[in-house]
Design a protein around this motif. Structure first.
Motif, mmCIF file in Angstrom:
data_model
loop_
_atom_site.group_PDB
_atom_site.id
_atom_site.type_symbol
_atom_site.label_atom_id
_atom_site.label_comp_id
_atom_site.label_asym_id
_atom_site.label_seq_id
_atom_site.Cartn_x
_atom_site.Cartn_y
_atom_site.Cartn_z
ATOM 1 N N GLU A 43 1.204 27.563 -36.965
ATOM 2 C CA GLU A 43 1.929 26.438 -36.372
ATOM 3 C C GLU A 43 1.476 25.072 -36.891
ATOM 4 O OE1 GLU A 43 4.511 26.689 -34.245
ATOM 5 O OE2 GLU A 43 4.385 28.869 -34.363
ATOM 6 N N GLY A 44 0.591 25.018 -37.888
ATOM 7 C CA GLY A 44 0.154 23.739 -38.428
ATOM 8 C C GLY A 44 -0.956 23.070 -37.655
ATOM 9 N N PHE A 45 -1.598 23.801 -36.743
ATOM 10 C CA PHE A 45 -2.666 23.219 -35.925
ATOM 11 C C PHE A 45 -4.026 23.257 -36.607
ATOM 12 C CE2 PHE A 45 0.102 24.920 -32.387
ATOM 13 C CZ PHE A 45 0.683 23.701 -32.110
ATOM 14 N N CYS A 46 -4.356 24.364 -37.263
ATOM 15 C CA CYS A 46 -5.740 24.574 -37.710
ATOM 16 C C CYS A 46 -6.020 24.139 -39.142
ATOM 17 C CB CYS A 46 -6.135 26.038 -37.528
ATOM 18 S SG CYS A 46 -5.346 27.171 -38.699
ATOM 19 N N GLY A 47 -5.046 24.196 -40.023
ATOM 20 C CA GLY A 47 -5.249 23.817 -41.412
ATOM 21 C C GLY A 47 -5.880 24.897 -42.274
ATOM 22 N N ILE A 61 9.023 22.583 -40.828
ATOM 23 C CA ILE A 61 9.855 22.992 -39.698
ATOM 24 C C ILE A 61 9.150 22.685 -38.386
ATOM 25 C CG2 ILE A 61 11.199 24.701 -40.950
ATOM 26 C CD1 ILE A 61 9.327 26.855 -39.917
ATOM 27 N N THR A 62 7.840 22.471 -38.470
ATOM 28 C CA THR A 62 7.008 22.017 -37.357
ATOM 29 C C THR A 62 6.093 20.943 -37.912
ATOM 30 O OG1 THR A 62 6.978 24.241 -36.387
ATOM 31 C CG2 THR A 62 5.278 22.717 -35.655
ATOM 32 N N ASP A 63 5.990 19.803 -37.243
ATOM 33 C CA ASP A 63 5.092 18.759 -37.726
ATOM 34 C C ASP A 63 3.658 19.250 -37.667
ATOM 35 O OD1 ASP A 63 7.081 16.901 -38.245
ATOM 36 O OD2 ASP A 63 7.011 16.078 -36.214
ATOM 37 N N PRO A 64 2.955 19.230 -38.814
ATOM 38 C CA PRO A 64 1.573 19.709 -38.815
ATOM 39 C C PRO A 64 0.646 18.739 -38.091
ATOM 40 C CG PRO A 64 2.156 18.861 -40.974
ATOM 41 C CD PRO A 64 3.399 18.824 -40.135
ATOM 42 N N LEU A 65 -0.295 19.274 -37.342
ATOM 43 C CA LEU A 65 -1.294 18.459 -36.674
ATOM 44 C C LEU A 65 -2.607 18.450 -37.451
ATOM 45 C CD1 LEU A 65 -0.645 19.449 -32.966
ATOM 46 C CD2 LEU A 65 0.140 17.428 -34.181
ATOM 47 N N ALA A 66 -2.800 19.428 -38.305
ATOM 48 C CA ALA A 66 -4.010 19.503 -39.128
ATOM 49 C C ALA A 66 -3.963 18.431 -40.217
ATOM 50 C CB ALA A 66 -4.142 20.887 -39.755
ATOM 51 N N PHE A 67 -5.120 17.920 -40.584
ATOM 52 C CA PHE A 67 -5.222 16.940 -41.652
ATOM 53 C C PHE A 67 -4.953 17.607 -42.998
ATOM 54 C CE2 PHE A 67 -7.704 15.047 -45.063
ATOM 55 C CZ PHE A 67 -7.188 13.775 -45.054
ATOM 56 N N ILE A 68 -4.094 16.994 -43.795
ATOM 57 C CA ILE A 68 -3.860 17.457 -45.166
ATOM 58 C C ILE A 68 -3.786 16.237 -46.081
ATOM 59 C CG2 ILE A 68 -2.731 19.657 -44.667
ATOM 60 C CD1 ILE A 68 -0.027 18.263 -44.999
ATOM 61 N N ASP A 69 -4.246 16.426 -47.315
ATOM 62 C CA ASP A 69 -4.131 15.366 -48.325
ATOM 63 C C ASP A 69 -2.705 15.296 -48.837
ATOM 64 O OD1 ASP A 69 -6.801 14.530 -48.247
ATOM 65 O OD2 ASP A 69 -7.418 16.051 -49.703
ATOM 66 N N ASP A 70 -2.390 14.235 -49.569
ATOM 67 C CA ASP A 70 -1.035 14.035 -50.102
ATOM 68 C C ASP A 70 -0.594 15.152 -51.035
ATOM 69 O OD1 ASP A 70 -0.796 11.675 -48.675
ATOM 70 O OD2 ASP A 70 -1.353 10.399 -50.378
ATOM 71 N N ASP A 71 -1.550 15.818 -51.687
ATOM 72 C CA ASP A 71 -1.201 16.885 -52.625
ATOM 73 C C ASP A 71 -1.364 18.278 -52.009
ATOM 74 O OD1 ASP A 71 -3.976 16.880 -52.497
ATOM 75 O OD2 ASP A 71 -4.250 17.212 -54.649
ATOM 76 N N GLU A 72 -1.384 18.360 -50.680
ATOM 77 C CA GLU A 72 -1.552 19.640 -49.986
ATOM 78 C C GLU A 72 -0.379 19.905 -49.041
ATOM 79 O OE1 GLU A 72 -6.342 20.119 -49.595
ATOM 80 O OE2 GLU A 72 -5.342 18.867 -48.105
ATOM 81 N N ILE A 73 -0.169 21.187 -48.764
ATOM 82 C CA ILE A 73 0.829 21.614 -47.779
ATOM 83 C C ILE A 73 0.198 22.638 -46.854
ATOM 84 C CG2 ILE A 73 2.814 21.183 -49.282
ATOM 85 C CD1 ILE A 73 2.906 24.269 -49.771
ATOM 86 N N LEU A 74 0.847 22.869 -45.728
ATOM 87 C CA LEU A 74 0.476 23.950 -44.820
ATOM 88 C C LEU A 74 1.602 24.976 -44.869
ATOM 89 C CD1 LEU A 74 -0.897 21.916 -41.771
ATOM 90 C CD2 LEU A 74 -2.193 23.043 -43.598
ATOM 91 N N PRO A 75 1.433 26.048 -45.648
ATOM 92 C CA PRO A 75 2.497 27.036 -45.839
ATOM 93 C C PRO A 75 2.971 27.695 -44.549
ATOM 94 C CG PRO A 75 0.729 27.401 -47.408
ATOM 95 C CD PRO A 75 0.252 26.369 -46.442
ATOM 96 N N CYS A 76 2.155 27.646 -43.506
ATOM 97 C CA CYS A 76 2.525 28.311 -42.249
ATOM 98 C C CYS A 76 3.692 27.634 -41.547
ATOM 99 C CB CYS A 76 1.325 28.382 -41.307
ATOM 100 S SG CYS A 76 0.800 26.774 -40.651
#
Length: 90
Positions: A43-47, A61-76
């Protein structure tokens, strides 16, 4: 006749090519292709699934809450909007 298949190509560095249906998260597509990727929440919570996006565009499809850099994604919690090139942490 127009094809309704909206699958997109994902080039996974050091792994190979994966096909991702446009309505499936990138994590689900990677799992279906037996690509080993670390995750916890889906769900984008843990990263935990943080992945480098080298080329292409995704939509969350869900706003991620985990911190990500500009060149990263959360595939979940995102889907491919174009062909992608990603580097999954091994």
């Amino acid at each position: 006749m127009c094809s309704k298949d909206k699958s997109l190509h994902i080039d996974v560095v050091d792994v190979g090519a994966v096909v991702a249906p446009s309505d499936t998260t990138i994590l689900s597509a990677l799992e279906a292709a037996n690509v080993n990727i670390h995750y916890h929440c889906r769900e984008g919570f843990c990263g935990a699934c943080r992945t480098k996006l080298l080329q292409g565009e995704v939509e969350y499809i869900t706003d991620p809450l985990a911190f990500i850099d500009d060149d990263e994604i959360l595939p979940c919690c995102c889907v491919a909007k174009s062909a992608l090139k990603i580097k999954v942490p091994l």
